[in-house]
Design a protein around this motif. Sequence first.
Motif, PDB file in Angstrom:
ATOM      1  N   GLU A 149       0.806  -1.220   0.000  1.00 12.94           N
ATOM      2  CA  GLU A 149       0.000   0.000   0.000  1.00 12.94           C
ATOM      3  C   GLU A 149       0.840   1.271   0.000  1.00 12.94           C
ATOM      4  N   GLY A 150       2.124   1.149   0.314  1.00 11.53           N
ATOM      5  CA  GLY A 150       2.996   2.314   0.327  1.00 11.53           C
ATOM      6  C   GLY A 150       2.735   3.255   1.480  1.00 11.53           C
ATOM      7  N   ARG A 151       2.327   2.714   2.635  1.00  9.36           N
ATOM      8  CA  ARG A 151       2.096   3.571   3.805  1.00  9.36           C
ATOM      9  C   ARG A 151       2.542   2.854   5.071  1.00  9.36           C
ATOM     10  N   PHE A 152       2.871   3.646   6.078  1.00 11.06           N
ATOM     11  CA  PHE A 152       3.317   3.127   7.376  1.00 11.06           C
ATOM     12  C   PHE A 152       2.084   2.988   8.262  1.00 11.06           C
ATOM     13  N   HIS A 153       1.572   1.763   8.375  1.00 13.01           N
ATOM     14  CA  HIS A 153       0.311   1.554   9.083  1.00 13.01           C
ATOM     15  C   HIS A 153       0.253   0.129   9.621  1.00 13.01           C
ATOM     16  N   THR A 154      -0.390  -0.037  10.763  1.00  7.74           N
ATOM     17  CA  THR A 154      -0.768  -1.348  11.274  1.00  7.74           C
ATOM     18  C   THR A 154      -1.944  -1.155  12.217  1.00  7.74           C
ATOM     19  N   PHE A 155      -2.583  -2.243  12.610  1.00  2.38           N
ATOM     20  CA  PHE A 155      -3.716  -2.109  13.529  1.00  2.38           C
ATOM     21  C   PHE A 155      -3.232  -1.631  14.899  1.00  2.38           C
ATOM     22  N   SER A 156      -4.112  -0.986  15.640  1.00  5.26           N
ATOM     23  CA  SER A 156      -3.735  -0.366  16.914  1.00  5.26           C
ATOM     24  C   SER A 156      -4.107  -1.262  18.100  1.00  5.26           C
ATOM     25  N   PRO A 157      -3.529  -0.998  19.280  1.00  2.00           N
ATOM     26  CA  PRO A 157      -3.832  -1.808  20.462  1.00  2.00           C
ATOM     27  C   PRO A 157      -5.312  -1.773  20.842  1.00  2.00           C
ATOM     28  N   VAL A 158      -5.926  -0.600  20.702  1.00  2.00           N
ATOM     29  CA  VAL A 158      -7.353  -0.431  21.023  1.00  2.00           C
ATOM     30  C   VAL A 158      -8.010   0.328  19.873  1.00  2.00           C
ATOM     31  N   THR A 159      -9.116  -0.204  19.363  1.00  2.00           N
ATOM     32  CA  THR A 159      -9.828   0.434  18.257  1.00  2.00           C
ATOM     33  C   THR A 159     -11.319   0.511  18.582  1.00  2.00           C
ATOM     34  N   TYR A 160     -11.891   1.698  18.474  1.00  2.00           N
ATOM     35  CA  TYR A 160     -13.331   1.849  18.701  1.00  2.00           C
ATOM     36  C   TYR A 160     -14.064   1.823  17.364  1.00  2.00           C
ATOM     37  N   LEU A 161     -15.007   0.903  17.224  1.00  2.00           N
ATOM     38  CA  LEU A 161     -15.824   0.790  16.015  1.00  2.00           C
ATOM     39  C   LEU A 161     -17.129   1.533  16.253  1.00  2.00           C
ATOM     40  N   ASP A 162     -17.206   2.770  15.757  1.00  2.00           N
ATOM     41  CA  ASP A 162     -18.354   3.605  16.101  1.00  2.00           C
ATOM     42  C   ASP A 162     -19.663   3.077  15.512  1.00  2.00           C
ATOM     43  N   ARG A 163     -19.610   2.438  14.332  1.00  2.00           N
ATOM     44  CA  ARG A 163     -20.851   1.918  13.752  1.00  2.00           C
ATOM     45  C   ARG A 163     -21.456   0.807  14.598  1.00  2.00           C
ATOM     46  N   THR A 167     -15.611  -1.911  21.037  1.00  2.00           N
ATOM     47  CA  THR A 167     -14.183  -1.635  21.148  1.00  2.00           C
ATOM     48  C   THR A 167     -13.381  -2.911  20.960  1.00  2.00           C
ATOM     49  N   VAL A 168     -12.404  -2.863  20.060  1.00  2.00           N
ATOM     50  CA  VAL A 168     -11.508  -3.987  19.812  1.00  2.00           C
ATOM     51  C   VAL A 168     -10.246  -3.807  20.644  1.00  2.00           C
ATOM     52  N   ILE A 169      -9.841  -4.869  21.354  1.00  2.00           N
ATOM     53  CA  ILE A 169      -8.599  -4.831  22.126  1.00  2.00           C
ATOM     54  C   ILE A 169      -7.710  -5.997  21.689  1.00  2.00           C
ATOM     55  N   ARG A 170      -6.392  -5.819  21.858  1.00  2.00           N
ATOM     56  CA  ARG A 170      -5.435  -6.839  21.428  1.00  2.00           C
ATOM     57  C   ARG A 170      -4.450  -7.132  22.568  1.00  2.00           C
ATOM     58  N   PRO A 171      -4.869  -7.921  23.542  1.00  2.00           N
ATOM     59  CA  PRO A 171      -4.036  -8.145  24.741  1.00  2.00           C
ATOM     60  C   PRO A 171      -2.763  -8.948  24.520  1.00  2.00           C
ATOM     61  N   LEU A 172      -2.621  -9.661  23.392  1.00  2.00           N
ATOM     62  CA  LEU A 172      -1.412 -10.463  23.153  1.00  2.00           C
ATOM     63  C   LEU A 172      -0.323  -9.690  22.417  1.00  2.00           C
ATOM     64  N   MET A 173      -0.482  -8.392  22.244  1.00  2.00           N
ATOM     65  CA  MET A 173       0.393  -7.618  21.364  1.00  2.00           C
ATOM     66  C   MET A 173       1.864  -7.598  21.791  1.00  2.00           C
ATOM     67  N   TYR A 174       2.181  -7.899  23.051  1.00  2.00           N
ATOM     68  CA  TYR A 174       3.570  -7.943  23.491  1.00  2.00           C
ATOM     69  C   TYR A 174       4.177  -9.348  23.399  1.00  2.00           C
ATOM     70  N   MET A 175       3.378 -10.338  23.025  1.00  2.00           N
ATOM     71  CA  MET A 175       3.879 -11.710  22.937  1.00  2.00           C
ATOM     72  C   MET A 175       4.409 -12.009  21.540  1.00  2.00           C
ATOM     73  N   ASN A 176       5.551 -12.689  21.472  1.00  2.00           N
ATOM     74  CA  ASN A 176       6.052 -13.193  20.205  1.00  2.00           C
ATOM     75  C   ASN A 176       5.279 -14.456  19.819  1.00  2.00           C
ATOM     76  N   GLU A 177       5.211 -14.731  18.533  1.00  2.00           N
ATOM     77  CA  GLU A 177       4.536 -15.961  18.107  1.00  2.00           C
ATOM     78  C   GLU A 177       5.206 -17.186  18.724  1.00  2.00           C
ATOM     79  N   ALA A 178       6.524 -17.131  18.876  1.00  2.00           N
ATOM     80  CA  ALA A 178       7.245 -18.251  19.489  1.00  2.00           C
ATOM     81  C   ALA A 178       6.786 -18.482  20.926  1.00  2.00           C
TER      82      ALA A 178
END
Length: 245
Positions: A149-163, A167-178
């Motif tokens: 896409e040519g942009r610096f972007h990724t999903f955020s730790p907390v996202t509010y879906l107004d529609r 609220t989306v949360i991502r509690p595993l974000m500090y864990m490596n897949e390993a």
Amino acid sequence: MRLQQVLSYVRKAVDDYHMIADGDKIAVGISGGKDSLTLLYALHGLRRFYPQKFDIHAVTVDLGFGNLDLSRIESICADELQIPYTIVKTDIADIIFDQRKESNPCSLCAKMRKGALNEAIKKEGCNKVAYAHHKDDVVETMLMSLIYEGRFHTFSPVTYLDRMDLTVIRPLMYMNEADVIGFVNKNQVPVVKSPCPADGYTKREYVKQLLKKLNQENPGVKERMFTAIQDGGMTGWPPPDTSRR
């Protein structure tokens, strides 16, 4: 990896980005894979001692491939964790692969799956949904955005879906897949293999292997990329709140 180690990563993420508030009812999206089951165990463990009280409701969207055996997950939720579990039956697989015959099915599938998941979540009265994205997912998504896409972007730790007022949360974000793999193997978590014929043949899989190679040739590059994401002022990425540690 022991559950206590998983909980330390999850507690840090939850505190740093204020993911959980008192009285939350959190849906956990369960695919049956290693990541979502690790998240389920982690939130169940966190609930026992976290100062903000919250409830959990597990939800699986069955895409309709006809060979998804969720019986062991049903048993875990009912007998071991005592968490309510909802399975949402859909015809997504038939629509995408048989009717539309999509050559690149992942994007449409993700949209339809999230739509079915969000609808079920709202029916259960949940105000938040926890996704099982770990650190590798965060960095891989950033690389995909740069490459395709040519942009610096990724999903955020907390996202509010107004529609959806959700609220989306991502509690595993500090864990490596390993780390996730280590937890699943050590604790013999009954992972359910994805029945999707596109599994392992996607752009994300290509970027996953690219990141693995980069990290092998340049040790620590994944961690540096993750730090750049945290410190880059990207939308949805406020500085971590270290005061609650």
